[in-house]
Motif scaffolding. Structure first.
Motif, short mmCIF file in Angstrom:
data_model
loop_
_atom_site.label_atom_id
_atom_site.label_comp_id
_atom_site.label_asym_id
_atom_site.label_seq_id
_atom_site.Cartn_x
_atom_site.Cartn_y
_atom_site.Cartn_z
N ARG A 176 -17.27 -2.89 -1.12
CA ARG A 176 -15.48 -3.69 -2.00
C ARG A 176 -16.16 -3.52 -3.44
O ARG A 176 -15.75 -3.17 -4.84
N ARG B 84 -17.79 -0.22 -5.11
CA ARG B 84 -15.94 0.93 -4.60
C ARG B 84 -16.14 0.70 -5.67
O ARG B 84 -14.56 1.85 -6.66
N LYS C 35 -14.24 3.94 -8.71
CA LYS C 35 -12.54 3.82 -8.80
C LYS C 35 -12.52 3.66 -10.20
O LYS C 35 -11.17 3.50 -10.57
N ARG D 208 -12.43 0.40 -11.93
CA ARG D 208 -11.14 -0.17 -11.72
C ARG D 208 -12.24 -1.92 -12.87
O ARG D 208 -11.41 -2.47 -13.01
N SER E 25 -4.34 -20.73 9.11
CA SER E 25 -2.90 -20.01 8.78
C SER E 25 -1.46 -20.95 9.12
O SER E 25 -0.40 -20.22 9.43
N HIS F 154 -3.40 -20.88 1.56
CA HIS F 154 -3.94 -19.96 2.24
C HIS F 154 -3.53 -18.57 1.71
O HIS F 154 -2.16 -18.14 1.03
N MET G 57 -3.58 -14.57 2.19
CA MET G 57 -3.60 -13.30 3.14
C MET G 57 -4.10 -12.03 2.99
O MET G 57 -4.49 -11.63 2.16
N PRO H 32 -6.04 -8.24 3.92
CA PRO H 32 -6.86 -8.40 2.93
C PRO H 32 -6.71 -8.87 1.68
O PRO H 32 -6.21 -8.30 0.41
N PRO I 135 -8.66 -9.35 -1.51
CA PRO I 135 -8.66 -9.18 -2.54
C PRO I 135 -7.20 -8.45 -2.56
O PRO I 135 -6.82 -7.78 -4.58
N VAL I 136 -6.63 -7.56 -2.14
CA VAL I 136 -6.10 -7.11 -1.95
C VAL I 136 -4.51 -8.07 -2.47
O VAL I 136 -3.07 -7.65 -2.96
N LEU J 153 7.18 -14.04 9.85
CA LEU J 153 6.05 -13.18 10.33
C LEU J 153 5.97 -13.13 11.23
O LEU J 153 6.11 -11.78 12.07
N MET J 154 5.29 -13.63 12.38
CA MET J 154 5.13 -13.54 13.48
C MET J 154 6.17 -14.00 15.10
O MET J 154 5.81 -12.75 15.44
N PRO K 37 4.76 -1.95 4.30
CA PRO K 37 3.74 -0.92 4.59
C PRO K 37 2.74 -0.41 4.90
O PRO K 37 2.39 0.24 5.60
N MET K 38 3.39 -1.65 6.59
CA MET K 38 1.93 -1.29 8.12
C MET K 38 3.41 -1.57 8.62
O MET K 38 4.04 -2.13 9.03
N PHE L 233 -4.52 -5.35 13.31
CA PHE L 233 -5.34 -5.72 12.50
C PHE L 233 -4.61 -7.42 11.77
O PHE L 233 -6.57 -7.92 11.72
N1 CAA Z 1 -10.10 -5.42 2.17
C1 CAA Z 1 -9.95 -5.12 0.96
N2 CAA Z 1 -9.69 -4.19 0.22
C2 CAA Z 1 -9.20 -3.12 1.36
C3 CAA Z 1 -8.67 -3.64 2.34
C4 CAA Z 1 -9.64 -4.54 3.07
N3 CAA Z 1 -9.58 -5.09 4.28
N4 CAA Z 1 -8.18 -2.70 3.04
C5 CAA Z 1 -8.06 -1.76 2.12
N5 CAA Z 1 -7.87 -2.10 1.33
C6 CAA Z 1 -8.00 -1.63 -0.55
C7 CAA Z 1 -8.17 -0.52 0.05
O1 CAA Z 1 -9.78 0.13 -0.63
C8 CAA Z 1 -7.06 0.44 -0.99
O2 CAA Z 1 -8.12 0.16 -2.29
P1 CAA Z 1 -8.55 1.17 -3.68
O3 CAA Z 1 -7.34 2.01 -3.92
O4 CAA Z 1 -8.83 0.54 -4.82
O5 CAA Z 1 -9.50 1.86 -3.15
C9 CAA Z 1 -5.71 -0.41 -1.48
O6 CAA Z 1 -6.53 -1.63 -0.27
C10 CAA Z 1 -5.13 0.64 -0.53
O7 CAA Z 1 -6.26 1.04 0.54
P2 CAA Z 1 -5.22 2.68 1.90
O8 CAA Z 1 -5.15 3.18 0.56
O9 CAA Z 1 -6.00 1.97 2.13
O10 CAA Z 1 -4.38 1.61 2.72
P3 CAA Z 1 -2.48 1.19 2.37
O11 CAA Z 1 -1.57 1.68 1.11
O12 CAA Z 1 -2.14 1.36 3.40
O13 CAA Z 1 -3.09 -0.09 2.08
C11 CAA Z 1 -2.88 -2.61 2.69
C12 CAA Z 1 -3.19 -1.07 3.00
C13 CAA Z 1 -3.13 -3.05 1.54
C14 CAA Z 1 -3.58 -3.14 4.01
C15 CAA Z 1 -1.46 -2.47 3.20
O14 CAA Z 1 -1.54 -1.66 4.52
C16 CAA Z 1 -0.57 -3.42 3.55
O15 CAA Z 1 0.00 -4.41 2.74
N6 CAA Z 1 -0.54 -3.85 4.80
C17 CAA Z 1 -0.06 -5.49 4.90
C18 CAA Z 1 -0.63 -6.32 5.17
C19 CAA Z 1 -0.23 -7.82 5.57
O16 CAA Z 1 0.63 -8.30 5.39
N7 CAA Z 1 -1.21 -8.39 5.38
C20 CAA Z 1 -0.70 -10.16 6.03
C21 CAA Z 1 -1.10 -10.04 7.08
S1 CAA Z 1 -0.71 -12.14 7.49
C22 CAA Z 1 -1.80 -12.50 6.91
O17 CAA Z 1 -2.92 -12.33 6.41
C23 CAA Z 1 -1.62 -14.20 6.99
C24 CAA Z 1 -2.00 -15.08 8.84
O18 CAA Z 1 -1.82 -15.62 8.56
C25 CAA Z 1 -1.99 -14.10 9.97
#
Ligand code: CAA
Length: 283
Positions: free
Chosen positions: A49, A52, A56, A58, A119, A140, A142, A144, A146-147, A193-194, A225-226, A234
């Motif tokens: 990561r 990458r 990019k 960053r 969680s 807690h 979320m 991914p 790093p994002v 969310l759930m 977003p999803m 996921f």
């Molecule tokens: N790890 C690290 N970075 C990731 C990643 C991962 N698994 N998946 C995507 N990314 C990064 C990508 O590398 C990308 O960065 P770059 O621009 O540097 O390449 C950036 O995120 C955007 O990714 P993509 O362009 O491939 O795809 P996207 O625009 O669809 O974004 C997403 C991906 C950020 C996952 C987005 O779809 C999103 O926000 N989804 C919802 C996520 C969410 O709701 N998370 C909470 C889940 S619930 C939880 O975590 C709590 C629990 O207790 C269950």
């Protein structure tokens, strides 16, 4: 309280992500897992990561190297003996978590804070398993990690104000946004969310719409977003079911009843992305 040295327990997707964000913020981080293979995979993922991120533009190459220099791996939890904070990100099982916290209580210095990335499990019960309940808290993250900007900080009934403040300050230092939450089932994130994901599964179960169409409604209609079913795949359908069970049991309210289709998929081993099949196929 200054937090400079951190151990993260569990090198899975969450643990490795947490270790990465701490190291990127300049903290010294030890990533721990019982299993050497899991540890290697976690550290490998962080390296990829960061590479990458360099590609990019960053982060710079020296920044990447600095982050990696701050990171080490171990299979020995005793290496937490000089850590200021330990963040646990192991499997969602209360017996395993309390065992980990009891060991950490013996290993870590008196001032150390013990945090859980659970969680849905009660932080209050985890805190009660230690002799330092006022220094136990939930962090807690979320997925991914790093994002996503959010960290829910969960106060057990025993958590002191000093502990809370130290963790809130740290969360800001690692460029995340803290939200203070009391310890109730699902906290805030999963309590909202759930049931939404569960309801999306009911709409498929009752033949109202296909998974693709349910996701399209939420993506294009609500700007998510999803879609909820892509997100469920996921997160992992076993995790979704587990959290619904925690909400159902914790509140004793039938509105949290897990959808039978979710149970069926989990029984079939269709756990989402990680197993290759969930509401979608990932071959
Ligand atoms: N790890 C690290 N970075 C990731 C990643 C991962 N698994 N998946 C995507 N990314 C990064 C990508 O590398 C990308 O960065 P770059 O621009 O540097 O390449 C950036 O995120 C955007 O990714 P993509 O362009 O491939 O795809 P996207 O625009 O669809 O974004 C997403 C991906 C950020 C996952 C987005 O779809 C999103 O926000 N989804 C919802 C996520 C969410 O709701 N998370 C909470 C889940 S619930 C939880 O975590 C709590 C629990 O207790 C269950």
């Amino acid at each position: 309280m200054a937090i400079n040295k951190v151990m993260v327990i569990g090198a899975g997707q969450m643990g490795a992500g947490i270790a990465q964000v701490f190291a990127q913020a300049g903290l010294s981080v030890i990533l721990n897992d019982l299993d050497q293979q899991a540890l290697d995979k976690g550290i490998d993922g962080i390296k990829k990561r960061l590479e990458r991120a360099v590609e990019k533009d960053r982060i710079s190459e020296p920044e990447k190297n600095k982050t990696l220099d701050l990171l080490s791996g171990t299979t020995d939890m005793n290496d937490a003996s000089n850590c200021d904070l330990v963040v646990e990100a192991v499997v969602e099982n209360m017996d395993i978590k309390t065992k980990v916290f009891k060991s950490l209580d013996e290993i870590t210095p008196e001032h150390a804070i013990l945090a859980s990335n659970t969680s849905s499990l009660p932080i209050t019960e985890i805190a009660a398993a230690t002799d330092r309940p006022s220094q136990v808290i939930g962090m807690h993250f979320m997925n991914p990690v790093p994002v996503m900007k959010l960290v829910e900080i969960i106060r057990a009934i025993q958590t002191s104000d000093e502990t809370y403040q130290a963790i809130e300050d740290l969360t800001k230092k690692i460029n995340k946004s803290p939200v203070e939450v009391e310890d109730f089932p699902g906290f805030v994130s999963n309590r909202i969310l759930m049931p939404m994901i569960n309801e999306a599964i009911y709409t498929v179960h009752e033949g109202v719409a296909s998974p693709e169409d349910v996701d399209t409604v939420m993506k294009l209609g609500m700007n998510h977003p999803m879609g909820p079913l892509t997100l469920a795949d996921f997160i992992g359908l076993d995790t979704c079911l587990y959290i619904m069970e925690v909400l159902h049991e914790g509140f004793g309210d039938s509105k949290y009843r897990p959808c039978p289709l979710l149970r069926k998929y989990v029984k079939a081993g269709w756990l989402g992305k990680k197993s290759g099949r969930g509401f979608y196929s990932y071959e």
